[in-house]
Design a protein around this motif. Sequence first.
Motif, short mmCIF file in Angstrom:
data_model
loop_
_atom_site.label_atom_id
_atom_site.label_comp_id
_atom_site.label_asym_id
_atom_site.label_seq_id
_atom_site.Cartn_x
_atom_site.Cartn_y
_atom_site.Cartn_z
N HIS A 162 37.44 29.64 -19.98
CA HIS A 162 38.64 29.65 -20.82
C HIS A 162 39.35 28.31 -20.70
CE1 HIS A 162 40.09 30.83 -16.83
NE2 HIS A 162 41.30 30.49 -17.21
N PHE A 163 40.40 28.15 -21.48
CA PHE A 163 41.21 26.94 -21.37
C PHE A 163 42.67 27.32 -21.47
CE2 PHE A 163 40.13 27.38 -25.82
CZ PHE A 163 41.34 27.19 -26.47
N TYR A 164 43.53 26.42 -21.01
CA TYR A 164 44.97 26.65 -21.04
C TYR A 164 45.64 25.37 -21.52
CZ TYR A 164 49.73 27.26 -19.40
OH TYR A 164 51.11 27.34 -19.33
N THR A 165 46.48 25.49 -22.55
CA THR A 165 47.22 24.35 -23.08
C THR A 165 48.68 24.48 -22.67
OG1 THR A 165 45.69 24.23 -24.95
CG2 THR A 165 47.77 23.04 -25.16
N THR A 166 49.20 23.43 -22.05
CA THR A 166 50.58 23.44 -21.58
C THR A 166 51.54 23.17 -22.75
OG1 THR A 166 50.58 21.07 -21.08
CG2 THR A 166 49.86 22.58 -19.32
N LYS A 167 52.83 23.30 -22.45
CA LYS A 167 53.85 23.04 -23.48
C LYS A 167 53.79 21.60 -23.98
CE LYS A 167 57.00 26.44 -21.59
NZ LYS A 167 58.18 26.66 -20.77
N ASP A 168 53.37 20.69 -23.10
CA ASP A 168 53.30 19.28 -23.52
C ASP A 168 51.89 18.89 -23.98
OD1 ASP A 168 52.40 19.51 -20.92
OD2 ASP A 168 53.31 17.65 -20.22
N TYR A 215 43.83 22.29 -19.99
CA TYR A 215 43.04 22.49 -18.78
C TYR A 215 41.85 23.36 -19.15
CZ TYR A 215 46.93 20.85 -15.88
OH TYR A 215 47.91 20.09 -15.28
N PHE A 216 40.67 22.99 -18.67
CA PHE A 216 39.46 23.76 -18.91
C PHE A 216 39.08 24.45 -17.60
CE2 PHE A 216 39.65 20.30 -21.87
CZ PHE A 216 39.31 20.90 -23.08
N TYR A 217 38.74 25.74 -17.68
CA TYR A 217 38.50 26.53 -16.47
C TYR A 217 37.08 27.09 -16.40
CZ TYR A 217 43.34 26.49 -15.02
OH TYR A 217 44.57 26.10 -14.58
N CYS A 218 36.59 27.18 -15.18
CA CYS A 218 35.41 27.95 -14.83
C CYS A 218 35.93 28.99 -13.84
CB CYS A 218 34.35 27.07 -14.19
SG CYS A 218 33.71 25.84 -15.32
N TYR A 219 36.26 30.13 -14.38
CA TYR A 219 36.91 31.20 -13.62
C TYR A 219 38.26 30.71 -13.12
CZ TYR A 219 32.25 33.11 -14.09
OH TYR A 219 31.06 33.54 -14.60
N ASP A 220 38.46 30.60 -11.82
CA ASP A 220 39.79 30.24 -11.29
C ASP A 220 39.96 28.77 -10.97
OD1 ASP A 220 37.88 30.61 -9.32
OD2 ASP A 220 39.29 31.32 -7.82
#
Length: 125
Positions: A91-97, A101-106
């Motif tokens: 999965h990935f996570y995009t911050t407010k700015d 971030y790209f994830y492999c599990y945790d």
Amino acid sequence: MPASDVKTCLYCGKPLKGRIDKKFCDDNCRNSYNNQQKAKGSHSSYVRNINNALLKNRKILESLLPDDKKTANANRDKLMRLGFQFKYITHFYTTKDDKTYFYCYDYGYLPVENDWYIIVKSKEE
């Protein structure tokens, strides 16, 4: 019971004795049968290869982030030498700015300038 009504083991075909709903001779036949069924899936090796790549990516990120640190840095060459495959993420996570971030599990990474990455571990939920 007529011979045609004799139940046989689903794996080895030997006649079964005991409970009326019994399907296998023993645990070995049951395990072998179930493993065989899992292997029959047309996508099983494809899915297994992707899961293995994801787990390897996670292990590489984990190895680069010391337990006592919140972040670590690594460049693309080092990650690739260790066998990291950038095309596999969970999965990935995009911050407010707008940082992604790209994830492999945790474990994850944030691309920064000049092929460098910041490695992070997600906070436990």
